[in-house]
Design an enzyme around this catalytic site. Structure first.
Site, PDB file in Angstrom:
ATOM      1  N   TYR A  27       0.843  -1.208   0.000  1.00  0.00           N
ATOM      2  CA  TYR A  27       0.000   0.000   0.000  1.00  0.00           C
ATOM      3  C   TYR A  27       0.881   1.262   0.000  1.00  0.00           C
ATOM      4  CZ  TYR A  27      -3.650  -3.299   1.520  1.00  0.00           C
ATOM      5  OH  TYR A  27      -4.510  -4.364   1.635  1.00  0.00           O
ATOM      6  N   GLN A 162      -8.324 -13.348   5.509  1.00  0.00           N
ATOM      7  CA  GLN A 162      -8.937 -12.098   5.034  1.00  0.00           C
ATOM      8  C   GLN A 162      -9.406 -12.285   3.596  1.00  0.00           C
ATOM      9  OE1 GLN A 162      -7.586  -7.665   3.812  1.00  0.00           O
ATOM     10  NE2 GLN A 162      -6.945  -8.235   5.882  1.00  0.00           N
ATOM     11  N   LYS A 242     -12.537   1.110   4.440  1.00  0.00           N
ATOM     12  CA  LYS A 242     -11.516   2.102   4.104  1.00  0.00           C
ATOM     13  C   LYS A 242     -12.183   3.447   3.863  1.00  0.00           C
ATOM     14  CE  LYS A 242      -9.638   4.749   0.901  1.00  0.00           C
ATOM     15  NZ  LYS A 242     -10.307   5.581  -0.098  1.00  0.00           N
TER      16      LYS A 242
END
Ligand code: A2P
Length: 282
Positions: A27, A162, A242
């Site tokens: 990221y 996840q 997010k």
């Protein structure tokens, strides 16, 4: 992400009450996340042990000898001593090297043959070394989970998996399998993603426009986003919404003062389309 917006957002999130932060080397903002955490600790607002930071092992780092150095690199960027959770981001490997998405001259991904079980053993060693409090996986299907769970000499099983999970992609079978094995499902894209066409399948309709979610929200004076998040946590799925918008960061935290009825949960479950927003075509 514009420079600095991640730093500001994480600080607002911590002030709002968030403690679980989902990050990754790829990221490219782990330095900002680490700085936000350290600033909040310095302010006395939180202690390190209040935060639950999840980092991820990228596809180019699956060979066992690369696992610990990769985690150490993340820790150096974060300027933290340990991560709370370290997970294998995807169950397949790319050729190791500087290119995050290595491609050949025809634009095809260059994969790399590795043994997921050997990668897992290197993850276990990171836990033993105290660099990760817990270890888990991401984007694993049932077969891939079984491969780890049935590995001879398994020391630690994955604590979590996840995967994409929200009202349009409810994952009933995987959820049940993980429940049976005490593996927590962490649901990504719980709001239906940013609908960025470069990586999102936008042929699936926007989740937050859904009439059922909006109608239920109206009853509780909540938004469709809050209903979607509440739905997930109420079925035991961890959510990692997010947002880089202060108002929406706060909105997404206001989900602990109402609950959905069994009938509403069923109604939302029935919205499942079995279509992924995040197809991960590689
Ligand atoms: P923004 O960062 O501008 O708030 P997901 O968590 O499913 O990946 O969804 C993230 C997307 O949803 C981002 O584009 C984010 O934009 C947007 N978003 C986050 N919270 C909300 C909300 N409460 N209502 C509407 N959109 C939201």
């Amino acid at each position: 992400t514009p420079k600095g917006s991640c730093l500001e957002s994480v600080k607002i999130a911590i002030d709002t009450g968030y403690r679980h932060i989902d990050g990754a080397f790829v990221y490219y903002n782990e330095h900002e996340v680490g700085q936000a955490i350290r600033e909040k600790i310095a302010e006395g607002r939180i202690k390190r042990e209040d935060i639950f930071y999840c980092g991820k092992l990228w596809n180019t780092c699956h060979p066992p000898e690369l696992v610990r150095p990769t985690l150490e690199k993340t820790l150096k960027i974060l300027q933290l001593d340990y991560v709370d959770l370290y997970i294998i981001e995807l169950p397949m490997a790319f050729k190791p090297g500087d290119a995050i998405y290595p491609k050949d001259e025809n634009g095809k991904f260059i994969y790399h043959e590795t043994d997921l079980c050997a990668t897992w053993e290197a993850m276990e060693a990171c836990k033993d070394a105290g660099l990760a409090k817990s270890i888990g996986v991401s984007n694993f299907n049932r077969r891939q989970l079984e491969m780890i769970l049935n590995k001879p000499g398994l020391k630690y099983k994955p604590v979590s998996n996840q995967v994409e999970c929200h009202p349009y992609f409810t994952q009933p079978k995987l959820l049940e399998f993980c429940r049976q094995h005490d593996i927590v499902i962490v649901g990504y894209s719980p709001l239906g993603t940013s609908r960025d066409e470069t990586w999102v399948n936008v042929s699936s309709p926007p989740l937050l426009k859904d009439p059922v979610l909006n109608a239920i929200g109206k009853k509780y004076n909540k938004t469709a986003a809050q209903v979607a998040l509440r739905f997930s946590i109420q079925r035991g799925v961890v959510v990692i919404p997010k947002s880089f918008n202060p108002q929406r960061i706060r909105e997404n935290f206001q989900i602990f003062d109402f609950s959905l009825t069994e009938k509403e949960m069923k109604e939302i479950e029935a919205l499942n389309k079995n279509v992924r927003y995040v197809e991960l075509l590689m």
